[in-house]
Design an enzyme around this catalytic site. Structure first.
Site, PDB file in Angstrom:
ATOM      1  N   TYR A   1      -0.321 -13.548   0.537  1.00 40.15           N
ATOM      2  CA  TYR A   1       0.509 -13.386  -0.604  1.00 40.15           C
ATOM      3  C   TYR A   1       1.718 -12.500  -0.664  1.00 40.15           C
ATOM      4  O   TYR A   1       2.147 -11.861   0.449  1.00 40.15           O
ATOM      5  CB  TYR A   1      -0.537 -12.791  -1.646  1.00 40.15           C
ATOM      6  CG  TYR A   1      -0.958 -11.557  -1.417  1.00 40.15           C
ATOM      7  CD1 TYR A   1      -0.328 -10.176  -1.609  1.00 40.15           C
ATOM      8  CD2 TYR A   1      -2.363 -11.299  -0.647  1.00 40.15           C
ATOM      9  CE1 TYR A   1      -1.147  -8.887  -1.046  1.00 40.15           C
ATOM     10  CE2 TYR A   1      -2.956 -10.228  -0.305  1.00 40.15           C
ATOM     11  CZ  TYR A   1      -2.223  -9.108  -0.738  1.00 40.15           C
ATOM     12  OH  TYR A   1      -2.953  -7.885  -0.270  1.00 40.15           O
TER      13      TYR A   1
ATOM     14  N   ARG B   1       0.785  -1.269   0.065  1.00 41.94           N
ATOM     15  CA  ARG B   1      -0.045  -0.052  -0.063  1.00 41.94           C
ATOM     16  C   ARG B   1       0.751   1.269  -0.133  1.00 41.94           C
ATOM     17  O   ARG B   1       0.358   2.235  -0.542  1.00 41.94           O
ATOM     18  CB  ARG B   1      -0.858   0.018   1.146  1.00 41.94           C
ATOM     19  CG  ARG B   1      -1.853   1.310   1.299  1.00 41.94           C
ATOM     20  CD  ARG B   1      -2.780   1.193   2.495  1.00 41.94           C
ATOM     21  NE  ARG B   1      -3.549   0.030   2.818  1.00 41.94           N
ATOM     22  CZ  ARG B   1      -4.791   0.098   2.228  1.00 41.94           C
ATOM     23  NH1 ARG B   1      -5.438   1.127   1.669  1.00 41.94           N
ATOM     24  NH2 ARG B   1      -5.633  -1.039   2.212  1.00 41.94           N
TER      25      ARG B   1
ATOM     26  N   ASP C   1     -14.108   4.687   0.586  1.00 42.14           N
ATOM     27  CA  ASP C   1     -14.516   4.439   1.809  1.00 42.14           C
ATOM     28  C   ASP C   1     -15.549   5.395   2.371  1.00 42.14           C
ATOM     29  O   ASP C   1     -16.430   4.983   3.125  1.00 42.14           O
ATOM     30  CB  ASP C   1     -13.495   4.013   2.924  1.00 42.14           C
ATOM     31  CG  ASP C   1     -12.651   2.719   2.552  1.00 42.14           C
ATOM     32  OD1 ASP C   1     -13.275   1.830   1.742  1.00 42.14           O
ATOM     33  OD2 ASP C   1     -11.648   2.381   3.161  1.00 42.14           O
TER      34      ASP C   1
END
Length: 387
Positions: free
Chosen positions: A209, A105, A287
């Site tokens: 992952y 991120r 969001d």
């Protein structure tokens, strides 16, 4: 959008920075206000699917993005308790025509921040906005430093507790899902396969992952429980709680969890999609408009899509017409994605006979028609808001 229109964006996350660059490239004078003293992201891994990648390409950031994050080859669903693969989704078989990528991120935010600054965006840090006032006047803000600001257009990319959303809709009350999630990263040796693995168990699952070419392993673990947990990405938890929750999982999972020293913990809440995404010179995205549970890996991708569509609408019309058009173009799609994420949460946590039947069916589909399950989500990944 006429050159020089002043746009203020609250929040220097994925959606806010993408919108800032897109608007600046269309001629707006854009300022981003970020409450933190530096641009940083709590959390670690993101999965950027082709629908999100197309936005980065349209923003002129495609080459830089492709040179960094690792392409994802597949998603595998595994029985976390008994072991064994239930289903493999070969991402190269998809019809979307673009790569899926695993990205840290912070790396994506850095790319977008550099892109925003290169387009002329002013990013102001340590700017905590206390109040947002909308009415028959341009949007007005007041910061914690008692600075009064006014702009032509206000964009709320300020997350789950958005002040812009509250100004448009009032304060909503989210509902605790009865699920909590732990997040952590572990050092890797650089040889982790580029596969997202979902280990499923009764009332819980774990996703892992690689990040940064396998130098890190990203882990998100979710458990159903009655004990409430705060909706915050900054909380940490005793790692013993995480290990106990997954004590019946396969040895490889337990081995990873034994190495985690300080997991982040947050409660998962179901928020209603906002009724009003725009009005009185303001709009919300990501969001702030439509929080989604993390079980379809579409939160960041939806924010990227929102950013592009909002900037596209504003580039061709005055805010009075552009902002309603933005909500009209986005609302049905994000509602469908929110519901699909909710359904995945249920499917990952089956137990008993229901679980046995579901897993047997998935194994049969995997053997007879391996591309069928991925095709079910073609509506997500093949979508192109930039076309």
């Amino acid at each position: 959008m006429p050159d020089g229109r002043k746009v203020t964006v609250l929040g220097a996350g994925v959606g806010g920075l993408a919108a800032a660059r897109a608007l600046a490239l269309s001629g707006a004078e854009v300022t981003v206000l970020e409450q933190a003293p530096e641009i940083r992201e709590v959390g670690a891994g993101l999965q950027i699917s082709p629908n999100g990648t197309r936005v980065l390409e349209a923003l002129g950031l495609g080459a830089a993005f492709a040179s960094g994050p690792q392409p994802a080859e597949a998603v595998e669903l595994l029985d976390g308790e008994a072991g064994g693969r239930v289903l493999r989704l070969d991402l190269a078989r998809g019809r979307s025509g673009a790569a899926f990528r695993f990205v840290h991120r912070a790396d994506l935010v850095d790319l977008l921040a550099d892109g925003a600054r290169a387009a002329g965006v002013a990013i102001r840090l340590s700017q905590r906005v206390e109040t947002v006032t909308l009415g028959d006047h341009p949007p007005r803000l007041r910061t914690a430093a008692n600075e009064e600001l006014e702009c032509d257009v206000l964009i709320g990319a300020d997350g789950l507790h958005s002040k812009v959303r509250a100004a448009l809709n009032g304060v909503a009350t989210p509902v605790f899902t009865g699920q909590v999630a732990w997040r952590a990263t572990l050092p890797g040796a650089g040889d982790l396969p580029p596969v997202a693995r979902v280990y499923m168990g009764a009332g819980r699952h774990l996703v892992t992952y690689p990040l940064r070419g396998g130098q890190l392993r990203n882990i998100v673990a979710v458990e159903e429980r009655g004990r409430w947990a705060e909706e915050s990405w900054s909380l940490t938890d005793d790692p013993l709680m995480l290990r106990v929750a997954f004590a019946r999982f396969v040895p490889e999972v337990r081995g990873w969890l034994d190495r985690i020293e300080r997991p982040n913990l947050w409660g998962l809440f179901r928020h209603p999609v906002a009724a009003r995404w725009q009005g009185q010179g303001a709009a919300i995205l990501g969001d702030a408009a439509h929080p989604t549970l993390p079980f379809l890996a579409q939160g960041a991708n939806m924010a990227l899509e929102d950013a592009w569509v909002l900037a596209d609408c504003l580039s061709g019309a005055a805010p009075e017409a552009a902002l309603p058009a933005y909500q009209a173009r986005r609302e049905a799609r994000v509602r469908r994605i929110v519901e699909a994420a909710n359904a995945n949460a249920r499917n990952y946590h089956l137990s008993g006979l229901k679980r046995d039947i579901a897993h047997a069916g998935l194994r049969l589909v995997n053997r007879l028609a391996p591309g069928r399950m991925l095709d079910r989500f073609d509506w997500v990944y093949s979508h192109d808001v930039t076309g």
